[in-house]
Design an enzyme around this catalytic site. Structure first.
Site, short mmCIF file in Angstrom:
data_model
loop_
_atom_site.label_atom_id
_atom_site.label_comp_id
_atom_site.label_asym_id
_atom_site.label_seq_id
_atom_site.Cartn_x
_atom_site.Cartn_y
_atom_site.Cartn_z
CG HIS A 96 37.86 47.94 49.03
ND1 HIS A 96 36.97 47.00 48.55
CD2 HIS A 96 38.08 48.81 47.99
CE1 HIS A 96 36.68 47.28 47.29
NE2 HIS A 96 37.33 48.38 46.92
CG HIS B 68 37.65 52.09 46.52
ND1 HIS B 68 38.37 51.18 45.78
CD2 HIS B 68 38.51 53.08 46.87
CE1 HIS B 68 39.63 51.61 45.69
NE2 HIS B 68 39.74 52.75 46.34
CG ASP C 134 33.11 50.82 43.66
OD1 ASP C 134 33.99 51.24 44.42
OD2 ASP C 134 33.30 49.89 42.86
CG HIS C 135 33.37 47.98 47.01
ND1 HIS C 135 33.39 46.63 46.70
CD2 HIS C 135 33.88 48.62 45.93
CE1 HIS C 135 33.92 46.48 45.49
NE2 HIS C 135 34.22 47.67 45.00
CG HIS D 32 41.48 47.50 44.74
ND1 HIS D 32 41.49 48.07 43.49
CD2 HIS D 32 40.35 47.94 45.35
CE1 HIS D 32 40.40 48.82 43.35
NE2 HIS D 32 39.70 48.77 44.47
CG ASP E 21 36.94 46.22 43.85
OD1 ASP E 21 35.99 45.45 43.63
OD2 ASP E 21 36.83 47.47 43.78
CG HIS F 238 33.66 45.76 40.13
ND1 HIS F 238 32.97 46.91 39.83
CD2 HIS F 238 34.40 46.04 41.23
CE1 HIS F 238 33.28 47.85 40.71
NE2 HIS F 238 34.15 47.35 41.57
FE FE Z 1 35.06 48.44 43.22
ZN ZN Z 2 37.59 49.23 44.91
#
Ligand code: FE
Ligand code: ZN
Length: 241
Positions: free
Chosen positions: A55, A57, A59-60, A113, A132, A170
């Protein structure tokens, strides 16, 4: 086992997942940063062929440009999210399969998400890359999607073989455990999983991958019998301190 999956810690609590084929070729899923992934790639032969994205985001995906510049790796992500992902070499949709280092990965719809979130199931390696959507003892926050979508996404993951390795985005297991035990205080499988996770963390190890069988037995979000229950549990977790 065709591919092996190793968690690479990134940022404060993210994991990128490094996939290695028997012939030594490498792929990575959800590189939150380039430096820790590159360090692991160098330790394993110095070539990275493929990047899988679940996805959009940061942080990915934030490690993608650096890894592409360094290794020329090909990037695979959701066609529906093409407009907000790094440039894709292959855009895929749920129901399709994608070649991952010689193994077939099924692309699963995993909305909830985010909208457009996908998961990759590599059946011959018993690996699930779920970003996520599903965490050990938890699930992702409903930032863009609905409880209905998350319910369907979790049901699809619950239907995978029990031995499937849950490679998620995570290290949230211990904080998820504190909430999960308030939902199912008498669940013996949950208590056993919490003890296991605490021992893993105390030994400085990741609590992941988990397995689908473990999540089916212990994860209250995956165990929610209907959409309304999932919505209620998710809202409870959002305000839990
Ligand atoms: Fe994340
Ligand atoms: Zn995410």
């Amino acid at each position: 086992m065709a591919l092996t999956a190793t968690p690479i810690p990134c940022l404060s609590d993210n994991y990128a997942w490094l996939l290695r084929a028997a012939d030594g070729r490498l792929a990575v899923c959800d590189p939150a940063e380039d430096a820790p992934v590159a360090k692991a790639v160098e330790a394993m032969g110095g070539k990275l062929d493929l990047i899988l994205l679940t996805h959009h985001h940061g942080d990915h995906v934030a490690g993608v440009p650096g890894l592409v510049a360094r290794y020329g790796a090909k990037v695979v992500g959701a066609a529906a999210d093409r407009h907000r992902l790094p440039p894709l070499d292959q855009a895929v949709s749920p129901g399709e399969t994608v070649d991952v280092l010689g193994s077939k990965a099924a692309v699963l719809a995993s909305d909830g998400h985010t909208r457009g979130h996908i998961a990759f199931h590599i059946a011959d390696s018993q690996i699930l890359l779920c970003g996520d959507t599903l965490f050990s003892l938890g699930c992702g926050r409903l930032l863009e999607g609905t409880a209905e979508q998350m319910f369907a996404s979790l049901a699809a993951l619950a239907a995978l073989p029990g031995e499937t390795l849950v490679c998620c985005g995570h290290e949230y297991t211990e904080s998820n455990a504190r909430f999960a035990i308030t939902v199912e205080p008498n669940n013996a499988a949950l208590k056993a999983r919490i003890a296991e996770a605490q021992a893993q963390r105390a030994a400085g190890k990741p609590t992941l991958p988990s397995t689908i069988a473990s999540e089916r037995a212990a994860n209250p979000f995956m165990r929610a019998p209907d959409i309304a229950t999932l919505a209620r549990i998710r809202a409870g977790k959002d305000s839990f301190r």
